[in-house]
Each structure stands twice: as structure tokens, then as C-alpha cells.
Design a protein around this motif. Sequence first.
Motif, mmCIF file in Angstrom:
data_model
loop_
_atom_site.group_PDB
_atom_site.id
_atom_site.type_symbol
_atom_site.label_atom_id
_atom_site.label_comp_id
_atom_site.label_asym_id
_atom_site.label_seq_id
_atom_site.Cartn_x
_atom_site.Cartn_y
_atom_site.Cartn_z
ATOM 1 N N ARG A 174 0.838 -1.205 0.000
ATOM 2 C CA ARG A 174 0.000 0.000 0.000
ATOM 3 C C ARG A 174 0.873 1.255 0.000
ATOM 4 O O ARG A 174 1.845 1.339 0.746
ATOM 5 N N ASP A 175 0.511 2.219 -0.811
ATOM 6 C CA ASP A 175 1.226 3.497 -0.792
ATOM 7 C C ASP A 175 0.949 4.262 0.503
ATOM 8 O O ASP A 175 1.844 4.913 1.055
ATOM 9 N N LEU A 176 -0.292 4.218 0.967
ATOM 10 C CA LEU A 176 -0.674 4.910 2.195
ATOM 11 C C LEU A 176 -0.680 3.901 3.328
ATOM 12 O O LEU A 176 -1.392 2.900 3.281
ATOM 13 N N GLU A 200 3.975 13.666 2.522
ATOM 14 C CA GLU A 200 4.576 12.667 1.643
ATOM 15 C C GLU A 200 3.690 12.323 0.445
ATOM 16 O O GLU A 200 4.182 11.825 -0.568
ATOM 17 N N HIS A 201 2.389 12.627 0.553
ATOM 18 C CA HIS A 201 1.440 12.345 -0.533
ATOM 19 C C HIS A 201 0.529 13.566 -0.688
ATOM 20 O O HIS A 201 -0.647 13.519 -0.309
ATOM 21 N N PRO A 202 1.046 14.654 -1.245
ATOM 22 C CA PRO A 202 0.275 15.914 -1.268
ATOM 23 C C PRO A 202 -1.085 15.794 -1.942
ATOM 24 O O PRO A 202 -2.016 16.526 -1.576
ATOM 25 N N HIS A 203 -1.201 14.896 -2.901
ATOM 26 C CA HIS A 203 -2.465 14.780 -3.630
ATOM 27 C C HIS A 203 -3.607 14.294 -2.756
ATOM 28 O O HIS A 203 -4.781 14.371 -3.156
ATOM 29 N N ARG A 257 -9.778 6.590 1.714
ATOM 30 C CA ARG A 257 -10.847 5.857 2.390
ATOM 31 C C ARG A 257 -10.393 4.444 2.761
ATOM 32 O O ARG A 257 -10.662 3.966 3.877
ATOM 33 N N SER A 258 -9.693 3.783 1.864
ATOM 34 C CA SER A 258 -9.185 2.448 2.156
ATOM 35 C C SER A 258 -8.182 2.487 3.304
ATOM 36 O O SER A 258 -8.198 1.624 4.201
ATOM 37 N N HIS A 259 -7.307 3.490 3.281
ATOM 38 C CA HIS A 259 -6.320 3.639 4.351
ATOM 39 C C HIS A 259 -6.995 3.858 5.700
ATOM 40 O O HIS A 259 -6.649 3.214 6.696
ATOM 41 N N LEU A 260 -7.966 4.756 5.738
ATOM 42 C CA LEU A 260 -8.624 5.074 7.007
ATOM 43 C C LEU A 260 -9.421 3.895 7.536
ATOM 44 O O LEU A 260 -9.468 3.663 8.751
ATOM 45 N N THR A 261 -10.035 3.153 6.647
ATOM 46 C CA THR A 261 -10.792 1.981 7.073
ATOM 47 C C THR A 261 -9.873 0.922 7.666
ATOM 48 O O THR A 261 -10.155 0.345 8.729
#
Length: 389
Positions: free
Chosen positions: A71-73, A116-119, A142-146
Motif C-alpha cells: 500500500r502506498d498509504l 509525503e502524498h500531497p495529492h 478511504r481504504s487507508h482510514l478503514t
Amino acid sequence: MKASAFVYPWDVNGDPQAAARVADLGVAQVTLAAAYHSTRALTPRHPRHRVVTAEYAAVLYPPDAARWKGRDLRPYESGDWAPGDAYGEAAAALAEAGLEVHTWVVLAHNSRLIAEHPHTSVVNAYGDRYPWAPCIAQPATRSHLTGLAAEAAVRPGARGTELESLGWYGLAHLHAHDKTAGVALGDAGQYLMSLCFCPNCREGYGVHGLDPGELAAAVRTALEPVWRGTAPSDGGWAGVGRLLGRAAADATRAWRDERARTLQEAAVAAVRAAAPDGFQVLMHADPVSYHCGANAGVDPAHVLSVVDGVTVPCTGGADLLTPFAAQARPGTVLAANLTVVSGMGGSPRTLAADAARARALGATELRLYHAGLASDADLEAVRAGLAEV
């Protein structure tokens, strides 16, 4: 009336007296940070330090490498302010002192993630990024937060969780050295300055019949007299409609409310899937769905169909409890969050009276912010107040 005190792991770890001190307040529970944003915090009684600087948003335990592989995030491990399994060490000490431990999980508030991920950030109508506010409309966010909600909430031995910032973050941040109060934006101006115009949100506005370029221009035009100081920007939701036009305002809110509701549903479902039976899920919430911040704006009827209860800011008055009380079912937890740190605007000496008012408006439990930050005198007032509750 059950009470829980908020605590950081660094309040407990390295202080052999800390857990017993918290238990001696008369609380039955602690809400212990497991994932938290950057902060600078006093530790007025710790034998080894007086100030802890958490340099960035981090999890306070070793994250599961397999969960985040590819995962990137992904969550950041904490630095020397909370080394190793700081959460687990503190939780064990607090449980040994007879306290029920629940996790405290901060979600959509993460400046290092955006650095690190401005977008991933919220982008306002002027093109300014908010580097503390991940946009909750973006699929990867959303996937990261979940995933983070499930992992950070369900720590070994925890009996429940409180999810903070599970919704939109906007202009208001309480940022270090914040200099944004020069123009009184009011509720309506805050909303307009919190509207996101990242690619996902621009697409979402289009689905709701808005041209995103025209919408951004309309926001800038509506705010121009506010910047000049020639027009107010208060008036709540009606004020947003006056500034932006009722149809456009309603369309933006429809997009944002849907994104927040579905994220809350997904995150809570992930927590429940990972948790043992009987695990309690609460959310820090504001009963006005267009509000942004740590206490996410929600529709009370919807959120109480998703979570077991809410933690509601009640310092200075408990009126925000009323919309939740109107929707509560038997067993719903309505926790009145009262600041008990005098230097942060709290009133520990009126705790018993404040708790009684909150109970009259529907509160079933208390949350005390914050056992680690309070002075000895404040804690003594808390102890006396809880003895009366």
C-alpha cells in the motif's frame, strides 16, 4: 454515571504511579490513544519529562506489516516519544490498576501523510492545500482510514474504541501558531473555506449537477465581501445558502454527507469484523452534518444506526447532546465530553454540576479530557466532583 478519562501512553509509561493515580480519580475506564496526530503535550507529574513532542501523526504500537504490504498509504510508527508498543505497555499498566481500557483512534487528521502524498489533501476553492486534512472522498484515503480504524481500534485487551476525526476536516485545525482568526468567517464561511476541490470532489460535484469550475468561482465570489469585512458570513446553513445559492449549497452538502456517511459505515464495519463480541464502538461527533473537525459532523439518526454511541463536546454547555438524545435507543451511549484542564478552558471545579446538566439532556456517560494534561489541583477537583456524580 460511568466516567472515562483520556490518557496518552507517555503519561503512563515510565511513571510507576500513573495508573493508580488515574484509577484514584474514580473513573471506571480510560480512553487510551492508539493512533494520534502530532502534538506537544505537558506531562506535569512524570518523573522523567515535562513536555512530550509527537512530531507527526503515528500509531503508538507496531503496525501489522502484512496488512499494509504493497500500500502506498500506510500508518507511521511513532518516534522516541512513544517507542515500541507504547500503547500495549500503558494498557497493561492501566488494566492492572483495575481500569477498563478502550482505544482512542484519530483518523482523518494527518500532516505527515499529506507531506509525503500531497495529492491526498483537501484543496480549497483558491487552490490552497490543507496539509493536515486528508480528503475523505478519495478512494485510496478511504481504504487507508478503514484499515487504520480496524487495526488501531482493536488492540489486545481493549473493550471498545472511540473514533475521532472520522469525517471531513477543513480550515479549522487548532494548528500551532495558527493565524487564521483575522477575519470572522462564521459557520457559513468556514463551510465554504472547507469545501474540497481535489479531482475526486470535483467529479462528485459534477455527479450532483454542478460545474466544479463554476462552483469554485462562486465560492470565491461569495467570500470576497467577507474578506473585505463588508458582509457577515454567519447564519449557519441558511447563511451558506445566501452566500452560495441554495441549490448549489444543497448539492455540495449532498456529496459531502454521502462521502462521510459511507466512510463511517465502512470503518465501523471493519472494526466490528476485527473485534471480539461485545466490543463497543463510539464516535466523536457533532450533530450538524456540515461541520468539520475532530468531532465529525453527522446526521444523528444515521450515525446512531451505525455505532453504539457518540462522544459529544460539552465544555461550555451540553446542548449538542439534545439531537442525539432524540434518536437514542435503549443502550445507546451518549458520552458528554468535558474538559477538566483549567488552562485549556476547562472547569473541573464544576464537574458535578456540569455532569448533572449533561445527564438531564440525555448523557449516559462522561468523558474527561484529559487526565495526563491536568494539574494536581485540577485532578483533585475531578476526584471530588466524581464522588458527587
